[in-house]
Design an enzyme around this catalytic site. Structure first.
Site, PDB file in Angstrom:
ATOM      1  CE1 TYR A   5      -3.048   3.081   0.646  1.00  6.47           C
ATOM      2  CE2 TYR A   5      -2.617   2.850   2.995  1.00  6.47           C
ATOM      3  CZ  TYR A   5      -3.197   3.544   1.948  1.00  6.47           C
ATOM      4  OH  TYR A   5      -3.907   4.690   2.192  1.00  6.47           O
TER       5      TYR A   5
ATOM      6  CB  THR B  66       0.752  -8.231   2.260  1.00  9.76           C
ATOM      7  OG1 THR B  66       2.001  -7.523   2.324  1.00  9.76           O
ATOM      8  CG2 THR B  66       0.712  -9.267   3.363  1.00  9.76           C
TER       9      THR B  66
ATOM     10  CG  ASP C  43      11.598 -12.783   1.547  1.00  6.06           C
ATOM     11  OD1 ASP C  43      12.395 -12.582   2.487  1.00  6.06           O
ATOM     12  OD2 ASP C  43      10.371 -12.835   1.691  1.00  6.06           O
TER      13      ASP C  43
ATOM     14  CB  ALA D 299       9.550  -5.483   2.937  1.00  7.54           C
TER      15      ALA D 299
ATOM     16  CB  SER E   7       2.151  -3.539   9.402  1.00 13.07           C
ATOM     17  OG  SER E   7       1.230  -3.728   8.350  1.00 13.07           O
TER      18      SER E   7
ATOM     19  CE1 TYR F 153       4.584  -3.178  12.334  1.00  8.71           C
ATOM     20  CE2 TYR F 153       3.103  -1.850  13.672  1.00  8.71           C
ATOM     21  CZ  TYR F 153       3.891  -2.002  12.543  1.00  8.71           C
ATOM     22  OH  TYR F 153       3.978  -0.983  11.631  1.00  8.71           O
TER      23      TYR F 153
ATOM     24  CB  THR G 215       4.951   1.761  13.457  1.00  9.45           C
ATOM     25  OG1 THR G 215       3.640   1.775  14.019  1.00  9.45           O
ATOM     26  CG2 THR G 215       5.810   0.874  14.339  1.00  9.45           C
TER      27      THR G 215
ATOM     28  NE  ARG H 142      -9.959  -2.286  18.441  1.00  9.76           N
ATOM     29  CZ  ARG H 142      -9.648  -1.895  17.216  1.00  9.76           C
ATOM     30  NH1 ARG H 142      -9.761  -2.753  16.210  1.00  9.76           N
ATOM     31  NH2 ARG H 142      -9.234  -0.676  16.971  1.00  9.76           N
TER      32      ARG H 142
END
Length: 323
Positions: free
Chosen positions: A10, A33, A49, A72, A75, A139, A115, A281
């Site tokens: 994305y 993905t 890869d 890559a 996530s 993650y 992130t 959550r």
């Protein structure tokens, strides 16, 4: 040439679409993905890869790579809790392989997509780069581990890098040629738009009793094209010697609640959403909003596209989705 690892995903595909206007680009992606159709035709595509030394060596021997941009990582937070081995193997071990082959071929410019998950649950209203990093899932831990590796490699091997910590990427390219297509889809805006298109029965809002203006969680949404622009600014800073080792947050500095996002989607599309309130959550902070003051002051970047523009571009893509 610039090597973009994960360039069929994305965010990577949107970066490639902008970057090919300025540089020659090689994309490496295993398509686990990502989508081959999302890669701009002007880029060279290699299916392989980042953990495979032979794939990497072939690229570095075949093309004059001067910098690497890394998109890559796996996530999904929930998946990382269920299967941490997958996350540490790909996000940490395979990234080490990539860095090793880079150094072996004397390529020392690296842009890393990190992130907000590195911050965990912050105790500040506006998160800046000095905020404590306390990840609460594998993650987030995997990303922070790579950040530490980059710092050590910079000191010992002269690696030059920029880490970009971003929050919620959203939207699609203005042409609607590429956009957000995940399976399963876990991001709020595409989930809402799928429901408005009749592809989902309802939208679940997890928690309405948070300490926020309307009781729902507040998140920092940023247009994926704005993200791409930030990566290009960071690359230019490395290639011109302006920066050697730096970390930047990327966000809009405002934040929007879940309720605001749903209402804006309804406004942009003219369709009423079917919303169901659900329990909170575990581990969801009430507010996650970034300060991007540092990158604005140092590289002149800021988010240009507001929530309505994000949703309008995403809606155009979802109505005409091609992959």
């Amino acid at each position: 040439m610039i090597l973009v690892v994960g360039g069929a995903g994305y965010i990577g595909s949107h970066l490639v679409k902008e970057l090919v206007e300025k540089e020659k680009v090689v994309v490496l992606d295993n398509l686990s993905t990502g989508h081959r159709a999302a890669v701009d035709s002007r880029a060279i595509f290699v299916e392989g890869d980042l953990g495979n030394e032979e794939d990497l060596q072939m690229i570095f021997k075949s093309y004059p790579i001067k910098a690497v941009m890394h998109f890559a990582a796996y996530s999904l937070v929930g998946e990382s809790v269920i299967d941490p081995l997958k996350y540490y193997q790909n996000n940490v071990a395979s990234t080490l392989t990539l860095l090793k082959i880079m150094l072996k071929n004397n390529v020392k410019n690296f842009i890393f997509s990190s992130t907000a998950a590195t911050y965990g649950i912050p105790d500040v209203e506006l998160i800046d780069e000095t905020s404590a990093t306390k990840p609460i899932n594998p993650y987030g831990h995997s990303k922070l581990m790579v950040e530490q590796i980059l710092a050590d490699f910079s000191t010992s091997y002269g690696l030059q890098y920029v880490v970009l910590r971003y929050f919620n990427a959203a939207g699609a390219h203005q042409s609607a040629a590429i956009g957000e297509s995940h399976n399963p889809e876990t991001h709020l805006i595409p989930i809402i738009l799928q429901q408005l298109l009749g592809q989902r029965e309802k939208i679940s809002v997890f928690g309405s009793d948070y300490d926020t203006e309307d009781g729902t969680c507040i998140r920092d949404y940023i247009h994926v094209t704005d993200l791409a622009t930030a990566h290009i600014r960071a690359l230019e800073a490395l290639l011109t010697g302006k920066k050697e080792a730096e970390i930047y947050n990327l966000g809009n500095g405002l934040g929007y609640s879940v309720k605001e996002v749903i209402e804006t989607c309804e406004k942009v599309t003219g369709v009423k959403a079917n919303v169901e309130m659900a329990d909170r959550r575990a581990g969801d902070p009430a507010r996650l909003v970034a300060s991007s003051k540092k990158i604005f002051e140092e590289l002149g970047w800021k988010a240009e596209r507001n929530l309505e523009r994000i949703i309008a571009d995403a809606w155009k893509w979802h109505q005409n989705q091609t992959y």
